[in-house]
Design a protein around this motif. Structure first.
Motif, PDB file in Angstrom:
ATOM      1  N   ALA A  39       0.832  -1.208   0.000  1.00  0.00           N
ATOM      2  CA  ALA A  39       0.000   0.000   0.000  1.00  0.00           C
ATOM      3  C   ALA A  39       0.866   1.257   0.000  1.00  0.00           C
ATOM      4  O   ALA A  39       0.563   2.223  -0.712  1.00  0.00           O
ATOM      5  CB  ALA A  39      -0.940  -0.005   1.198  1.00  0.00           C
ATOM      6  N   HIS A  40       1.936   1.268   0.780  1.00  0.00           N
ATOM      7  CA  HIS A  40       2.848   2.416   0.783  1.00  0.00           C
ATOM      8  C   HIS A  40       3.504   2.584  -0.589  1.00  0.00           C
ATOM      9  O   HIS A  40       3.643   3.699  -1.092  1.00  0.00           O
ATOM     10  CB  HIS A  40       3.919   2.263   1.874  1.00  0.00           C
ATOM     11  CG  HIS A  40       3.398   2.478   3.256  1.00  0.00           C
ATOM     12  ND1 HIS A  40       3.045   3.727   3.736  1.00  0.00           N
ATOM     13  CD2 HIS A  40       3.166   1.604   4.261  1.00  0.00           C
ATOM     14  CE1 HIS A  40       2.616   3.605   4.978  1.00  0.00           C
ATOM     15  NE2 HIS A  40       2.679   2.330   5.322  1.00  0.00           N
ATOM     16  N   CYS A  41       3.882   1.477  -1.202  1.00  0.00           N
ATOM     17  CA  CYS A  41       4.482   1.502  -2.536  1.00  0.00           C
ATOM     18  C   CYS A  41       3.494   2.091  -3.550  1.00  0.00           C
ATOM     19  O   CYS A  41       3.857   2.948  -4.366  1.00  0.00           O
ATOM     20  CB  CYS A  41       4.879   0.080  -2.925  1.00  0.00           C
ATOM     21  SG  CYS A  41       5.614  -0.080  -4.558  1.00  0.00           S
ATOM     22  N   VAL A  42       2.254   1.650  -3.485  1.00  0.00           N
ATOM     23  CA  VAL A  42       1.210   2.155  -4.386  1.00  0.00           C
ATOM     24  C   VAL A  42       0.996   3.648  -4.153  1.00  0.00           C
ATOM     25  O   VAL A  42       0.900   4.436  -5.105  1.00  0.00           O
ATOM     26  CB  VAL A  42      -0.106   1.365  -4.207  1.00  0.00           C
ATOM     27  CG1 VAL A  42      -1.270   2.045  -4.899  1.00  0.00           C
ATOM     28  CG2 VAL A  42       0.062  -0.067  -4.727  1.00  0.00           C
ATOM     29  N   ALA A  43       0.940   4.071  -2.888  1.00  0.00           N
ATOM     30  CA  ALA A  43       0.740   5.494  -2.572  1.00  0.00           C
ATOM     31  C   ALA A  43       1.861   6.341  -3.158  1.00  0.00           C
ATOM     32  O   ALA A  43       1.604   7.379  -3.790  1.00  0.00           O
ATOM     33  CB  ALA A  43       0.653   5.692  -1.063  1.00  0.00           C
ATOM     34  N   GLU A  44       3.088   5.913  -2.954  1.00  0.00           N
ATOM     35  CA  GLU A  44       4.229   6.661  -3.496  1.00  0.00           C
ATOM     36  C   GLU A  44       4.193   6.701  -5.014  1.00  0.00           C
ATOM     37  O   GLU A  44       4.512   7.725  -5.622  1.00  0.00           O
ATOM     38  CB  GLU A  44       5.536   6.047  -2.983  1.00  0.00           C
ATOM     39  CG  GLU A  44       5.737   6.277  -1.497  1.00  0.00           C
ATOM     40  CD  GLU A  44       6.854   5.437  -0.898  1.00  0.00           C
ATOM     41  OE1 GLU A  44       7.621   4.807  -1.666  1.00  0.00           O
ATOM     42  OE2 GLU A  44       6.951   5.404   0.344  1.00  0.00           O
ATOM     43  N   TRP A  45       3.775   5.599  -5.641  1.00  0.00           N
ATOM     44  CA  TRP A  45       3.673   5.552  -7.097  1.00  0.00           C
ATOM     45  C   TRP A  45       2.633   6.549  -7.597  1.00  0.00           C
ATOM     46  O   TRP A  45       2.872   7.279  -8.551  1.00  0.00           O
ATOM     47  CB  TRP A  45       3.347   4.122  -7.535  1.00  0.00           C
ATOM     48  CG  TRP A  45       3.407   3.881  -9.012  1.00  0.00           C
ATOM     49  CD1 TRP A  45       4.525   3.703  -9.773  1.00  0.00           C
ATOM     50  CD2 TRP A  45       2.297   3.768  -9.903  1.00  0.00           C
ATOM     51  NE1 TRP A  45       4.171   3.480 -11.088  1.00  0.00           N
ATOM     52  CE2 TRP A  45       2.814   3.511 -11.196  1.00  0.00           C
ATOM     53  CE3 TRP A  45       0.915   3.844  -9.745  1.00  0.00           C
ATOM     54  CZ2 TRP A  45       2.000   3.336 -12.311  1.00  0.00           C
ATOM     55  CZ3 TRP A  45       0.104   3.678 -10.850  1.00  0.00           C
ATOM     56  CH2 TRP A  45       0.646   3.432 -12.121  1.00  0.00           C
ATOM     57  N   PHE A  46       1.472   6.589  -6.916  1.00  0.00           N
ATOM     58  CA  PHE A  46       0.440   7.561  -7.298  1.00  0.00           C
ATOM     59  C   PHE A  46       0.938   8.993  -7.129  1.00  0.00           C
ATOM     60  O   PHE A  46       0.700   9.844  -7.986  1.00  0.00           O
ATOM     61  CB  PHE A  46      -0.844   7.361  -6.491  1.00  0.00           C
ATOM     62  CG  PHE A  46      -1.700   6.219  -6.960  1.00  0.00           C
ATOM     63  CD1 PHE A  46      -1.933   5.987  -8.313  1.00  0.00           C
ATOM     64  CD2 PHE A  46      -2.291   5.363  -6.045  1.00  0.00           C
ATOM     65  CE1 PHE A  46      -2.735   4.933  -8.736  1.00  0.00           C
ATOM     66  CE2 PHE A  46      -3.092   4.322  -6.454  1.00  0.00           C
ATOM     67  CZ  PHE A  46      -3.312   4.095  -7.801  1.00  0.00           C
ATOM     68  N   ARG A  49       3.125   9.765  -9.979  1.00  0.00           N
ATOM     69  CA  ARG A  49       2.349   9.965 -11.212  1.00  0.00           C
ATOM     70  C   ARG A  49       1.731  11.365 -11.209  1.00  0.00           C
ATOM     71  O   ARG A  49       1.679  12.036 -12.231  1.00  0.00           O
ATOM     72  CB  ARG A  49       1.216   8.927 -11.362  1.00  0.00           C
ATOM     73  CG  ARG A  49       1.638   7.478 -11.330  1.00  0.00           C
ATOM     74  CD  ARG A  49       2.333   6.918 -12.561  1.00  0.00           C
ATOM     75  NE  ARG A  49       3.649   7.392 -12.874  1.00  0.00           N
ATOM     76  CZ  ARG A  49       4.795   7.074 -12.229  1.00  0.00           C
ATOM     77  NH1 ARG A  49       4.789   6.290 -11.191  1.00  0.00           N
ATOM     78  NH2 ARG A  49       5.953   7.546 -12.625  1.00  0.00           N
ATOM     79  N   LYS A  50       1.275  11.806 -10.042  1.00  0.00           N
ATOM     80  CA  LYS A  50       0.687  13.151  -9.923  1.00  0.00           C
ATOM     81  C   LYS A  50       1.749  14.201 -10.240  1.00  0.00           C
ATOM     82  O   LYS A  50       1.500  15.148 -10.987  1.00  0.00           O
ATOM     83  CB  LYS A  50       0.116  13.341  -8.515  1.00  0.00           C
ATOM     84  CG  LYS A  50      -0.513  14.692  -8.268  1.00  0.00           C
ATOM     85  CD  LYS A  50      -1.803  14.855  -9.022  1.00  0.00           C
ATOM     86  CE  LYS A  50      -2.486  16.145  -8.582  1.00  0.00           C
ATOM     87  NZ  LYS A  50      -3.239  16.759  -9.664  1.00  0.00           N
ATOM     88  N   LYS A  51       2.959  14.030  -9.684  1.00  0.00           N
ATOM     89  CA  LYS A  51       4.060  14.958  -9.970  1.00  0.00           C
ATOM     90  C   LYS A  51       4.433  14.947 -11.449  1.00  0.00           C
ATOM     91  O   LYS A  51       4.884  15.953 -11.984  1.00  0.00           O
ATOM     92  CB  LYS A  51       5.294  14.598  -9.136  1.00  0.00           C
ATOM     93  CG  LYS A  51       5.170  14.949  -7.684  1.00  0.00           C
ATOM     94  CD  LYS A  51       6.409  14.520  -6.920  1.00  0.00           C
ATOM     95  CE  LYS A  51       6.205  14.691  -5.435  1.00  0.00           C
ATOM     96  NZ  LYS A  51       7.300  14.078  -4.661  1.00  0.00           N
ATOM     97  N   ALA A  52       4.229  13.807 -12.113  1.00  0.00           N
ATOM     98  CA  ALA A  52       4.551  13.680 -13.538  1.00  0.00           C
ATOM     99  C   ALA A  52       3.492  14.327 -14.432  1.00  0.00           C
ATOM    100  O   ALA A  52       3.667  14.392 -15.641  1.00  0.00           O
ATOM    101  CB  ALA A  52       4.720  12.208 -13.911  1.00  0.00           C
ATOM    102  N   GLY A  53       2.396  14.807 -13.827  1.00  0.00           N
ATOM    103  CA  GLY A  53       1.396  15.521 -14.610  1.00  0.00           C
ATOM    104  C   GLY A  53       0.053  14.840 -14.780  1.00  0.00           C
ATOM    105  O   GLY A  53      -0.860  15.411 -15.381  1.00  0.00           O
ATOM    106  N   TYR A  54      -0.100  13.634 -14.267  1.00  0.00           N
ATOM    107  CA  TYR A  54      -1.400  12.971 -14.348  1.00  0.00           C
ATOM    108  C   TYR A  54      -2.345  13.567 -13.312  1.00  0.00           C
ATOM    109  O   TYR A  54      -1.916  13.993 -12.236  1.00  0.00           O
ATOM    110  CB  TYR A  54      -1.266  11.464 -14.091  1.00  0.00           C
ATOM    111  CG  TYR A  54      -0.579  10.711 -15.202  1.00  0.00           C
ATOM    112  CD1 TYR A  54      -1.259  10.379 -16.368  1.00  0.00           C
ATOM    113  CD2 TYR A  54       0.743  10.320 -15.081  1.00  0.00           C
ATOM    114  CE1 TYR A  54      -0.633   9.677 -17.390  1.00  0.00           C
ATOM    115  CE2 TYR A  54       1.382   9.613 -16.089  1.00  0.00           C
ATOM    116  CZ  TYR A  54       0.685   9.299 -17.246  1.00  0.00           C
ATOM    117  OH  TYR A  54       1.318   8.602 -18.245  1.00  0.00           O
TER     118      TYR A  54
END
Length: 165
Positions: A39-46, A49-54
């Motif tokens: 879950a922490h891995c998924v949160a960091e990935w999201f 992705r947000k920082k990348a512009g999604y």
């Protein structure tokens, strides 16, 4: 998106999202030490992705069982990732909320999102489902992503062994 072709007795392809016309990156498969770590891995990935512009609404989190979804939802909230839980909306995805779409792998069929994370893959099959059934469900989940996918697991299983082989 491309995963190497795997065959069981040359009868069933394992995961071939490129056959579905996907053009994204190869899914990122990560091993974690626990469901909480997934879950922490998924949160960091999201968050990345947000920082990348999604936008949040361009992302979805899928899970194989509701208890896994519950754990992941708690940790995503702690990281400040807004979620829209489909099970709270009669298994419908709300288009009004600016949030990560959060739904079971079973209810994701037919939906598409640029970014999809799937947590708890190592627990697929523990209720007696065949590897082929798990592969089909995973294929449905992975092909919901049109650009990027993250797959996490913390338990070894026949499915995981086929994914990482």
């Amino acid at each position: 998106m491309a995963l190497q072709e795997r065959r069981l007795d040359d009868e069933h392809a394992i995961l071939l999202p490129e056959d579905a016309g996907r053009q994204g990156l190869e899914p990122d498969v990560r091993r974690c030490v626990s469901i909480d770590a997934e879950a922490h891995c998924v949160a960091e990935w999201f968050l990345d992705r947000k920082k990348a512009g999604y936008e949040w609404s361009q992302m979805a989190c899928l899970y194989p069982e509701h208890w896994i979804g519950g754990k992941v939802a708690q940790i995503l909230a702690r990281h400040g990732v807004p979620i829209d839980m489909a099970k709270d909306n009669r298994n419908r995805v709300s288009v009004k909320r600016v949030a990560v779409r959060f739904l079971s792998m079973h209810s994701a069929k037919g939906l598409e999102f640029p970014c999809v994370a799937i947590a708890g893959l190592g627990l697929l099959g523990r209720h007696g489902e065949t590897v082929e059934e798990c592969v089909r469900l995973t294929y449905v989940g992975v092909t919901r992503a049109t650009h990027e996918a993250l797959l996490t697991y913390s338990s070894e299983s026949a499915l995981v062994q086929r994914l990482i082989a």
